[in-house]
Structures are given as C-alpha cells and as structure tokens.
Write a protein that holds these residues in place. Structure first.
Motif, PDB file in Angstrom:
ATOM      1  N   HIS A  34       0.788  -1.381  -0.148  1.00 47.31           N
ATOM      2  CA  HIS A  34      -0.036  -0.108  -0.163  1.00 47.31           C
ATOM      3  C   HIS A  34       0.781   1.100   0.114  1.00 47.31           C
ATOM      4  O   HIS A  34       0.196   2.477  -0.267  1.00 47.31           O
ATOM      5  CB  HIS A  34      -0.909  -0.007   1.160  1.00 47.31           C
ATOM      6  CG  HIS A  34      -1.929  -0.912   1.223  1.00 47.31           C
ATOM      7  ND1 HIS A  34      -1.560  -2.174   2.216  1.00 47.31           N
ATOM      8  CD2 HIS A  34      -3.022  -1.478   0.552  1.00 47.31           C
ATOM      9  CE1 HIS A  34      -2.536  -3.033   1.948  1.00 47.31           C
ATOM     10  NE2 HIS A  34      -3.371  -2.830   1.004  1.00 47.31           N
ATOM     11  N   GLY A  35       2.246   1.355   0.120  1.00 51.10           N
ATOM     12  CA  GLY A  35       2.798   2.284   0.174  1.00 51.10           C
ATOM     13  C   GLY A  35       3.003   3.268   1.225  1.00 51.10           C
ATOM     14  O   GLY A  35       3.333   4.313   1.313  1.00 51.10           O
ATOM     15  N   LYS A  36       2.481   2.830   2.347  1.00 50.51           N
ATOM     16  CA  LYS A  36       2.256   3.542   3.632  1.00 50.51           C
ATOM     17  C   LYS A  36       3.105   3.248   4.574  1.00 50.51           C
ATOM     18  O   LYS A  36       3.679   2.096   4.483  1.00 50.51           O
ATOM     19  CB  LYS A  36       0.685   3.227   4.258  1.00 50.51           C
ATOM     20  CG  LYS A  36      -0.553   3.247   3.348  1.00 50.51           C
ATOM     21  CD  LYS A  36      -0.636   4.848   2.977  1.00 50.51           C
ATOM     22  CE  LYS A  36      -1.900   5.245   2.285  1.00 50.51           C
ATOM     23  NZ  LYS A  36      -2.083   6.604   1.881  1.00 50.51           N
ATOM     24  N   ASN A  37       3.274   3.940   5.541  1.00 47.20           N
ATOM     25  CA  ASN A  37       4.298   3.726   6.669  1.00 47.20           C
ATOM     26  C   ASN A  37       3.786   2.402   7.674  1.00 47.20           C
ATOM     27  O   ASN A  37       2.548   2.131   7.860  1.00 47.20           O
ATOM     28  CB  ASN A  37       4.187   4.870   7.599  1.00 47.20           C
ATOM     29  CG  ASN A  37       5.021   6.203   7.056  1.00 47.20           C
ATOM     30  OD1 ASN A  37       5.806   5.873   6.225  1.00 47.20           O
ATOM     31  ND2 ASN A  37       4.877   7.205   7.822  1.00 47.20           N
ATOM     32  N   LEU A  38       4.835   1.691   7.818  1.00 45.31           N
ATOM     33  CA  LEU A  38       4.699   0.337   8.711  1.00 45.31           C
ATOM     34  C   LEU A  38       4.561   1.110   9.975  1.00 45.31           C
ATOM     35  O   LEU A  38       5.466   0.931  10.863  1.00 45.31           O
ATOM     36  CB  LEU A  38       5.830  -0.362   8.498  1.00 45.31           C
ATOM     37  CG  LEU A  38       6.081  -1.210   6.993  1.00 45.31           C
ATOM     38  CD1 LEU A  38       7.297  -1.934   6.915  1.00 45.31           C
ATOM     39  CD2 LEU A  38       4.936  -2.220   6.640  1.00 45.31           C
ATOM     40  N   ASP A  39       3.253   1.214  10.294  1.00 42.33           N
ATOM     41  CA  ASP A  39       3.239   1.596  11.972  1.00 42.33           C
ATOM     42  C   ASP A  39       2.521   0.648  12.871  1.00 42.33           C
ATOM     43  O   ASP A  39       2.143   0.928  13.738  1.00 42.33           O
ATOM     44  CB  ASP A  39       2.470   3.041  11.845  1.00 42.33           C
ATOM     45  CG  ASP A  39       1.278   2.878  10.954  1.00 42.33           C
ATOM     46  OD1 ASP A  39       0.761   1.650  10.455  1.00 42.33           O
ATOM     47  OD2 ASP A  39       0.555   3.938  10.528  1.00 42.33           O
ATOM     48  N   LEU A  40       1.974  -0.632  12.260  1.00 41.65           N
ATOM     49  CA  LEU A  40       1.443  -1.523  12.954  1.00 41.65           C
ATOM     50  C   LEU A  40       2.004  -2.989  13.145  1.00 41.65           C
ATOM     51  O   LEU A  40       2.918  -3.183  12.306  1.00 41.65           O
ATOM     52  CB  LEU A  40      -0.122  -1.608  12.709  1.00 41.65           C
ATOM     53  CG  LEU A  40      -0.899  -0.358  12.792  1.00 41.65           C
ATOM     54  CD1 LEU A  40      -2.519  -0.649  12.367  1.00 41.65           C
ATOM     55  CD2 LEU A  40      -1.415   0.002  14.286  1.00 41.65           C
ATOM     56  N   PHE A  41       1.575  -3.702  14.159  1.00 44.94           N
ATOM     57  CA  PHE A  41       2.594  -5.183  13.889  1.00 44.94           C
ATOM     58  C   PHE A  41       1.424  -5.958  14.532  1.00 44.94           C
ATOM     59  O   PHE A  41       0.619  -5.924  15.446  1.00 44.94           O
ATOM     60  CB  PHE A  41       3.520  -5.144  14.985  1.00 44.94           C
ATOM     61  CG  PHE A  41       4.286  -6.502  14.960  1.00 44.94           C
ATOM     62  CD1 PHE A  41       5.276  -6.773  13.837  1.00 44.94           C
ATOM     63  CD2 PHE A  41       4.095  -7.384  16.154  1.00 44.94           C
ATOM     64  CE1 PHE A  41       5.868  -7.846  14.106  1.00 44.94           C
ATOM     65  CE2 PHE A  41       4.828  -8.616  16.235  1.00 44.94           C
ATOM     66  CZ  PHE A  41       5.793  -8.737  15.018  1.00 44.94           C
ATOM     67  N   CYS A  42       1.182  -7.074  13.633  1.00 47.18           N
ATOM     68  CA  CYS A  42       0.479  -8.327  14.148  1.00 47.18           C
ATOM     69  C   CYS A  42       1.198  -9.352  14.852  1.00 47.18           C
ATOM     70  O   CYS A  42       2.136  -9.946  14.332  1.00 47.18           O
ATOM     71  CB  CYS A  42      -0.168  -9.019  12.782  1.00 47.18           C
ATOM     72  SG  CYS A  42      -1.340 -10.147  13.234  1.00 47.18           S
ATOM     73  N   LYS A  43       0.958  -9.323  16.272  1.00 44.07           N
ATOM     74  CA  LYS A  43       1.539 -10.581  16.942  1.00 44.07           C
ATOM     75  C   LYS A  43       1.261 -11.874  16.454  1.00 44.07           C
ATOM     76  O   LYS A  43       2.171 -12.735  16.668  1.00 44.07           O
ATOM     77  CB  LYS A  43       1.339 -10.258  18.314  1.00 44.07           C
ATOM     78  CG  LYS A  43       1.565  -8.996  19.237  1.00 44.07           C
ATOM     79  CD  LYS A  43       1.490  -9.168  20.595  1.00 44.07           C
ATOM     80  CE  LYS A  43       0.043  -9.086  20.932  1.00 44.07           C
ATOM     81  NZ  LYS A  43      -0.059  -9.145  22.344  1.00 44.07           N
ATOM     82  N   TYR A  44       0.187 -12.109  15.921  1.00 45.40           N
ATOM     83  CA  TYR A  44      -0.287 -13.527  15.593  1.00 45.40           C
ATOM     84  C   TYR A  44       0.437 -14.237  14.425  1.00 45.40           C
ATOM     85  O   TYR A  44       1.240 -15.232  14.267  1.00 45.40           O
ATOM     86  CB  TYR A  44      -1.752 -13.423  15.258  1.00 45.40           C
ATOM     87  CG  TYR A  44      -2.032 -14.952  14.803  1.00 45.40           C
ATOM     88  CD1 TYR A  44      -2.162 -16.075  15.720  1.00 45.40           C
ATOM     89  CD2 TYR A  44      -2.485 -15.434  13.594  1.00 45.40           C
ATOM     90  CE1 TYR A  44      -2.407 -17.486  15.248  1.00 45.40           C
ATOM     91  CE2 TYR A  44      -2.781 -16.407  13.205  1.00 45.40           C
ATOM     92  CZ  TYR A  44      -2.774 -17.686  13.992  1.00 45.40           C
ATOM     93  OH  TYR A  44      -3.013 -18.943  13.557  1.00 45.40           O
ATOM     94  N   HIS A  45       0.438 -13.084  13.481  1.00 50.56           N
ATOM     95  CA  HIS A  45       1.241 -13.562  12.130  1.00 50.56           C
ATOM     96  C   HIS A  45       2.667 -13.100  12.200  1.00 50.56           C
ATOM     97  O   HIS A  45       3.531 -13.685  11.209  1.00 50.56           O
ATOM     98  CB  HIS A  45       0.573 -12.714  10.787  1.00 50.56           C
ATOM     99  CG  HIS A  45      -0.723 -13.353  10.604  1.00 50.56           C
ATOM    100  ND1 HIS A  45      -1.788 -12.921  10.907  1.00 50.56           N
ATOM    101  CD2 HIS A  45      -1.217 -14.418   9.683  1.00 50.56           C
ATOM    102  CE1 HIS A  45      -3.065 -13.418  10.492  1.00 50.56           C
ATOM    103  NE2 HIS A  45      -2.278 -14.600   9.934  1.00 50.56           N
ATOM    104  N   GLY A  46       3.063 -12.256  13.203  1.00 53.56           N
ATOM    105  CA  GLY A  46       4.518 -11.730  13.361  1.00 53.56           C
ATOM    106  C   GLY A  46       5.100 -11.057  12.018  1.00 53.56           C
ATOM    107  O   GLY A  46       6.001 -11.073  11.761  1.00 53.56           O
TER     108      GLY A  46
END
Length: 562
Positions: free
Chosen positions: A72-84
């Motif tokens: 999506h070209g957006k900033n990586l500002d989140l993290f999914c703990k389940y999928h890592g």
C-alpha cells in the motif's frame, strides 16, 4: 572526525548548500552537519532522536530496512503478533480482519527492546547454526574430494603393480585405461569443486549477514533492528531453501577399477586393461533449521478454533517415580523431574528410552525450555533456579530466589516462577529479578506464560487465573468439569491446557476464554503437562500406582489440518 563527501547534510541540501554530514539521525534518516546537528538537538520534537557518527552509519548502510508497506505504500506503523509481521493501517481490514484486536499493536510497542528481543536472538541462532551446517557441509565435501584422490591413487598403484608383471605389448592398453581414469577423475573432481565454491560463497554470505546483525545491534535504532530482523530473517530463509535444494541434488562418487580376471593367464587375448567405475550415492547433506516452517504456521492457523482440536496418542511409558515436572524440548528429548520420591532429573529419548540422570544440587520440581541446549530447573528445597546447558552438562546461571520455588515457565527471554514466601517472580535470563507480583500463591504450584500474560492454577478453589505482565488479574476461569487443577501449559495460539487432578481429565481453554472442552478424560490423577510448540506435541504425566507414574505423549492436530 573525518568527513565523508558521499553523505551530504540533509537540511543544508534542502537550502541548496553543500555541507558534509558529520552525524546521522536514525529517526529522520538523513545526515546533519555540525551546525544543523545542534539545531536538531535543540528542538523539543527531535532532541530525543538518536544521532550516530557518519562512520558508524556507513557500517549499517548496506543493511536494508523497508519502512513502508510494499502493498500500500504507507508507513509500517502496526504489528500483528499472531502473524508476526509489520503492516500499515490499510493492511488490517484487507489481510488481518480475522485477527484478534489485542493481536494488533503499534510498531513502536513491538520494536521496544528489539536489540534484546527473542526474535533477534533466534535470527542470530539461525545464522550461527546455518553457518555451522554450511561449514560441516564444506568439511564433508572436502573429505569426499580427498577420498576421490585416495581412490585415484590406489587405482594408480594397482595399475602399476599389475603393469610390471605384464608384457610390453600391454603399454597401449595401460595408456588407454589411465586416460579413462584421468578423464573421469577430472570430471567428477570438477563437480565437487564447483559445488564446493558454491558452499564457500554461501559461507561468506552468511558471515556477512552475521556481521551486519552485529553492526545493526550496535548502531541501528530499535525500529531498524526490528524491521531488519524481520526482513533479514525472510532473506535468510530463502537462502537456506535454495541451499537445501542444491544439497539434495549433490552426490558422492567413489572411483574403483575392476581388473580383468584373465589378465595374467591370457595376456594376448585381453583387449582392455580394466574398467573405471563410479559408485554414485546420495550425499545426505541437509540444513536443519530450528525455526518454525510454513506448514507449522498453517497448522497453527487451523487450530485457533478449539472445536476441531484433537489429541492422538503417540507414546506411553511408565516410571517408578512420582513426577512433578515434565518437558519435551524442540528436538524431541524428554526430561522428567521427580521432587518427592528419588529427587532426580532424568532424560529420555523421543521413543521413551532412558538416557541418563542429570546431576542436580537438590530435588528438582519443575523445568522449562530456554532453547534446545538449555533448560531452567527449580529446586524448592534450596530456594534456587538453575539454567543448565544440557549439551555441555554445565550450570550457566544460578538464581537465588529467597524462597521455595516451584512451577516455572519461560517466554521470550522472561522466566516466571512461583516462590512460596514471595509470590510470582519475573526474571530475565541473566538472573535479574524484574518484577515481584504479590499474589496469594499459598496453594499454587504451577504456572505458564505467553505473549503478554501468565496463567496459574489454584487447586483449592478449582480455578485458573490469568494476569497481565503488571501482575493485574484480568480473568478467572472456573468450570464444573475442572476439579483441583494442577499442571498448566499454553500452545502457539495461546490456548491453555490444564490437568484436572480430581476431575481426572485435561481441559482445553480457548485463548479468549470464551470456550473450553475436555480433550482427555478418565485419567488417574494427571499432574504435570507440557506443550511443545515446534511439533505441536503434549507431554503429560498421571498416577498409575502407589509409587509410579505414566508418561504419555500426544500429537495435537485439527480436523482442518488433514
């Protein structure tokens, strides 16, 4: 400090000046000259930014970090703990809509203490082990190559020895056979040399990645380390997969000669001095990666719904002990602790054969895996925890608990243990006590830890309690199907398994505590239980006699995985 003409000052370049950067800001991702650095540090918004010398920045310049989402070209500002995985806000509804709300956290929270994270440690272990395996493969190939040389030399000697007894008319046949030997030797020696060069190049690549990790730990920001760990892990797995494919194709070759049986008696009738044969066998070279595979991820996904989870008995064996703690580590070895009878810590292999008794300073109560080479053991009678290196048979760390320590669990580099006189302790792997939770544990013996919380059983009131890492109680589970809960463990999906001593069963509690079910029943006083997340196995013990227990190993599977 020497300047570097390749790194211009960012703010000066914006003003169309050509000053050279002396420092690099890891947050802003640009260089600063001396004057601009002072301005940068003076601003409230940027004074906490980490500034490093340009020379240090150049050491990690080649380590790539993707700070934006490739989709999506957006900033990586989140993290999914389940999928890592790191992601942007747009990824949530499109690719993570089935994930739990508490699985999605900010990237800053996920990246906190990244340099000391288990993920980075696992990556370093993976690189080190991959290097070790590559070097082993190189040694194997060199040895095989030398064997070909030895075979070659032995055949030459046989040829010489035979040739001395033959008439001069065999000169032509000798020359023909030596030529055949030379051609085949060079051909198959060349095959080994070509593959050996590939292995040596792979060794250099892994060395480079290892060096980059060290530099990244020293000079990169937590965010860069976190993202670099994720991305370098992916590229490392790809290199490992490519190397495994190459290793599977590699073959061993042995040169031998079959001497004509009638050479001595029928010299004039022999048309060929001998034959050169190549014996081809599989080289049996493998890279054994300790980390989780894609297939295991798919199994984990399938087992989020506990309705489909089933246990299949793989192994049973009896022990003339009363077991207080059990552990099956990632490579399949089984360890049994018996505190109340002989007071021994015993090792068994993956099929239940006794291997050895581990020397301990006192009677062990419970144990937990640190990694495939290390376990942590509690000794209530001497109020101590020890981290044992089971490969070297040494004690790496002694942790004095100032009270009788019983149940123990380790997750992401943090050890949780029950200490009767104090409460529940949270300890790092160096033995430093991080937190002491003043919880009433007068009748508590077993505990298990997971991503951001820990569970412990309270037998007297037939409940399982859940607390966050601040020690605050967040949930209490009680069910009439569970009586006198004892051993407790957690799987990769944070589903909890509890042994019911007086309900004679094993209860499975879903990760959100909304559902539960009995997965095993009619057991005679089950006690200790352990979940192996690498292979989805459950190890448990239950009483079968006045002085003996039975150890049972179950494969955990889901209907959706078949």
């Amino acid at each position: 400090m020497a300047s570097n003409p390749d790194i211009p000052c960012g703010p000066c370049a914006y003003e169309r000046n050509t000053n050279v950067a002396m420092k690099w800001c890891s947050h802003c991702e640009e260089g600063f000259c001396t004057d601009c650095e002072k301005s940068h540090r003076s601003l409230k918004l940027t004074r906490d930014h980490k500034m490093i010398a340009i020379e240090d920045y150049l050491k990690i310049q080649d380590v790539s970090f993707d700070l934006t989402c490739k989709t999506h070209g957006k900033n990586l500002d989140l993290f999914c703990k389940y999928h890592g995985v790191a992601m942007c806000a747009v990824c949530v509804p499109s690719a993570h809509k089935t994930c739990q709300a508490d699985d999605i956290i900010s990237i800053d929270d996920a990246a906190e203490n990244a340099k000391s994270s288990a993920a980075l440690t696992e990556l370093e272990v993976k690189i080190s082990r991959s290097l070790e395996h590559v070097r082993s493969c190189i040694k194997n190939r060199l040895s095989t190559s030398m064997k070909i040389d030895t075979d070659d030399q032995m055949i030459k000697e046989t040829i010489k020895e035979t040739r001395m007894k033959l008439n001069k008319q065999l000169d032509a046949l000798e020359e023909k056979l030596l030529l055949e030997l030379k051609l085949k030797h060079e051909k198959y020696k060349a095959k080994h040399s070509k593959f050996l060069k590939k292995l040596e190049q792979t060794e250099k690549e892994f060395e480079k990645i290892k060096e980059q990790i060290q530099q990244m730990k020293l000079f990169a920001s937590d965010l860069q380390v976190f993202l670099g760990t994720c991305q370098m892990d992916k590229s490392t797995m790809e290199k490992i997969a490519l190397l495994e494919a190459e290793l599977g194709k590699e073959r061993n070759y042995a040169i031998e000669m079959k001497l004509n049986s009638v050479v001595r008696s029928l010299m004039n009738d022999v048309k060929q001095f001998g034959e050169i044969h190549i014996t081809e066998t599989n080289a049996d070279l493998q890279l054994k990666d300790p980390m989780i595979s894609q297939a295991q991820i798919q199994v984990r996904e399938a087992m989020r719904n506990i309705d489909d989870i089933n246990l299949h008995l793989k192994l049973e064996f009896d022990i003339q002990e009363h077991i207080t703690g059990c552990l099956i580590i990632s490579d399949g070895r089984i360890f049994i602790a018996s505190c109340w009878t002989t007071g021994e810590l015993m090792e068994y292999d993956e099929i239940g054969n006794y291997v050895r008794t581990v020397q301990t300073p006192s009677s062990p109560y419970d144990l937990t895996e640190i990694d495939t080479d290390r376990i942590a053991v509690t000794y209530p009678n001497v109020s101590r925890i020890e981290i044992l290196n089971i490969k070297e048979n040494t004690v790496e760390t002694k942790i004095e608990c100032k009270g009788r320590c019983y149940g123990i669990s380790q997750h992401s580099g943090k050890i949780f243990t029950i200490v009767k006189e104090l409460g529940i302790l949270m300890i790092d792997l160096n033995g430093t006590i991080l937190e002491t939770f003043n919880i009433d544990i007068s009748s508590v013996f077993y505990i298990t830890a997971t991503e951001d919380k820990f569970y412990y059983t309270v037998p007297g009131v037939h409940t399982v309690k859940c607390c966050n890492f601040e020690g605050k109680e967040i949930r209490v589970f009680e069910n009439r199907s569970l009586k006198y809960p004892g051993g407790i463990t957690v799987d990769s999906n944070q589903n909890v398994y509890v042994s019911g001593g007086r309900s004679h069963n094993i209860i499975l509690i879903q990760h959100d505590e909304k559902q539960s079910k009995v997965v095993l029943s009619k057991l005679s006083t089950p006690r200790a239980i352990c979940y192996n997340k690498t292979n989805n196995l459950i190890l448990l013990s239950y009483t079968i006699g006045f002085t003996s227990d039975r150890v049972a190993l179950y494969q955990v599977s889901s209907e959706n995985t078949y």
